[in-house]
Motif scaffolding. Structure first.
Motif, mmCIF file in Angstrom:
data_model
loop_
_atom_site.group_PDB
_atom_site.id
_atom_site.type_symbol
_atom_site.label_atom_id
_atom_site.label_comp_id
_atom_site.label_asym_id
_atom_site.label_seq_id
_atom_site.Cartn_x
_atom_site.Cartn_y
_atom_site.Cartn_z
ATOM 1 N N ALA A 1 0.837 -1.194 0.000
ATOM 2 C CA ALA A 1 0.000 0.000 0.000
ATOM 3 C C ALA A 1 0.877 1.251 0.000
ATOM 4 N N ILE A 2 2.036 1.168 0.655
ATOM 5 C CA ILE A 2 2.941 2.307 0.715
ATOM 6 C C ILE A 2 3.723 2.460 -0.580
ATOM 7 N N TRP A 3 4.180 1.343 -1.152
ATOM 8 C CA TRP A 3 5.058 1.374 -2.319
ATOM 9 C C TRP A 3 4.432 0.725 -3.542
ATOM 10 N N PRO A 4 3.189 0.970 -3.862
ATOM 11 C CA PRO A 4 2.576 0.173 -4.931
ATOM 12 C C PRO A 4 3.271 0.282 -6.273
ATOM 13 N N PHE A 5 3.597 1.493 -6.701
ATOM 14 C CA PHE A 5 4.199 1.619 -8.022
ATOM 15 C C PHE A 5 5.629 1.092 -8.008
ATOM 16 N N TYR A 6 6.408 1.516 -7.032
ATOM 17 C CA TYR A 6 7.797 1.093 -6.928
ATOM 18 C C TYR A 6 7.878 -0.423 -6.776
ATOM 19 N N TRP A 7 7.030 -0.970 -5.936
ATOM 20 C CA TRP A 7 7.058 -2.411 -5.683
ATOM 21 C C TRP A 7 6.750 -3.203 -6.947
ATOM 22 N N ARG A 8 5.776 -2.754 -7.728
ATOM 23 C CA ARG A 8 5.424 -3.465 -8.949
ATOM 24 C C ARG A 8 6.619 -3.522 -9.892
ATOM 25 N N ASP A 9 7.318 -2.422 -10.031
ATOM 26 C CA ASP A 9 8.452 -2.370 -10.948
ATOM 27 C C ASP A 9 9.618 -3.227 -10.479
ATOM 28 N N ILE A 10 9.846 -3.249 -9.178
ATOM 29 C CA ILE A 10 10.983 -3.994 -8.648
ATOM 30 C C ILE A 10 10.808 -5.497 -8.820
ATOM 31 N N LEU B 1 17.419 -8.464 1.464
ATOM 32 C CA LEU B 1 18.329 -8.821 0.385
ATOM 33 C C LEU B 1 19.249 -7.653 0.043
ATOM 34 N N ILE B 2 18.699 -6.462 0.002
ATOM 35 C CA ILE B 2 19.511 -5.275 -0.289
ATOM 36 C C ILE B 2 20.540 -5.056 0.819
ATOM 37 N N GLN B 3 20.127 -5.239 2.064
ATOM 38 C CA GLN B 3 21.055 -5.022 3.175
ATOM 39 C C GLN B 3 22.161 -6.075 3.228
ATOM 40 N N ASP C 1 25.183 -0.716 -0.398
ATOM 41 C CA ASP C 1 24.918 0.510 -1.152
ATOM 42 C C ASP C 1 24.940 0.264 -2.657
ATOM 43 N N LEU C 2 25.838 -0.593 -3.104
ATOM 44 C CA LEU C 2 25.896 -0.941 -4.524
ATOM 45 C C LEU C 2 24.688 -1.776 -4.921
ATOM 46 N N THR C 3 24.280 -2.689 -4.053
ATOM 47 C CA THR C 3 23.088 -3.493 -4.316
ATOM 48 C C THR C 3 21.860 -2.611 -4.448
ATOM 49 N N ASP C 4 21.731 -1.630 -3.569
ATOM 50 C CA ASP C 4 20.584 -0.718 -3.611
ATOM 51 C C ASP C 4 20.537 0.018 -4.947
ATOM 52 N N ARG C 5 21.676 0.539 -5.395
ATOM 53 C CA ARG C 5 21.723 1.235 -6.684
ATOM 54 C C ARG C 5 21.431 0.283 -7.837
ATOM 55 N N LEU C 6 22.013 -0.903 -7.786
ATOM 56 C CA LEU C 6 21.832 -1.863 -8.873
ATOM 57 C C LEU C 6 20.376 -2.288 -9.003
ATOM 58 N N VAL C 7 19.717 -2.550 -7.884
ATOM 59 C CA VAL C 7 18.294 -2.931 -7.917
ATOM 60 C C VAL C 7 17.452 -1.783 -8.460
ATOM 61 N N SER D 1 22.867 7.404 -12.828
ATOM 62 C CA SER D 1 23.864 7.377 -11.761
ATOM 63 C C SER D 1 23.434 8.152 -10.517
ATOM 64 N N SER D 2 22.388 8.963 -10.633
ATOM 65 C CA SER D 2 21.903 9.707 -9.461
ATOM 66 C C SER D 2 20.440 9.375 -9.202
ATOM 67 N N ASP D 3 20.055 9.527 -7.952
ATOM 68 C CA ASP D 3 18.663 9.263 -7.581
ATOM 69 C C ASP D 3 17.717 10.194 -8.336
ATOM 70 N N PHE D 4 18.067 11.468 -8.434
ATOM 71 C CA PHE D 4 17.213 12.417 -9.135
ATOM 72 C C PHE D 4 17.085 12.045 -10.613
#
Length: 160
Positions: free
Chosen positions: A8-17, A40-42, A93-99, A139-142
């Protein structure tokens, strides 16, 4: 029990991931289990995920380092450690970016309907991104947010 709440919090992001990330990362991404994905990311993706992503996207080592926002020296050291099997998992941190980056490639696959078309789009300058290639913004979050927003506009038929 937390899966429904987190969706419910991450519906769009979760679907894509969670949509068929195995092909891009070479490992299973837990579906409908956001906390398992966070775990898994951690703990870090297996090192094979970096190679699988490079193969799936056709990126060179130089391009992959740029997309992951790593200096060439850091990337070379990481690749050396991966080859010598000194490292079994990627850093968190690399896993987070890669995902996050893989999710954009997955979203592009969904929007354009085929992987080759998605890759071509990601590698071509886009008017809506001030003639920048989407890949160069990852390469950037933005930059990732701008690319995702443009893909959503294209998906919904808005002027891109």
């Amino acid at each position: 029990p937390y899966g429904d709440y987190c969706q419910a919090i991450w519906p769009f992001y979760w679907r894509d991931i969670t949509m068929n990330m195995h092909a891009l990362l070479g490992t299973e991404i837990p579906e409908n289990q956001p906390m398992a994905l966070l775990d898994l990311i951690q703990t870090g993706l297996p090192t094979k995920s970096l190679t699988a992503f490079k193969t799936a996207t056709g990126l060179t080592d130089t391009d992959l380092a740029a997309v992951l926002n790593l200096s060439s020296r850091t990337f070379t050291r990481l690749r050396s450690n991966l080859r010598s099997k000194q490292v079994q998992r990627l850093p968190a941190d690399l896993t987070d970016r890669l995902v996050s980056i893989a999710a954009i490639y997955q979203q592009a696959d969904e929007v354009f309907g085929e992987h080759a078309t998605a890759l071509a789009w990601l590698n071509e300058p886009q008017f809506a991104l001030a003639q920048r290639r989407p890949r160069d913004l990852l390469s950037s979050d933005f930059g990732r947010r701008q690319t995702r927003a443009l893909l959503r506009r294209i998906e919904h038929g808005q002027l891109a």
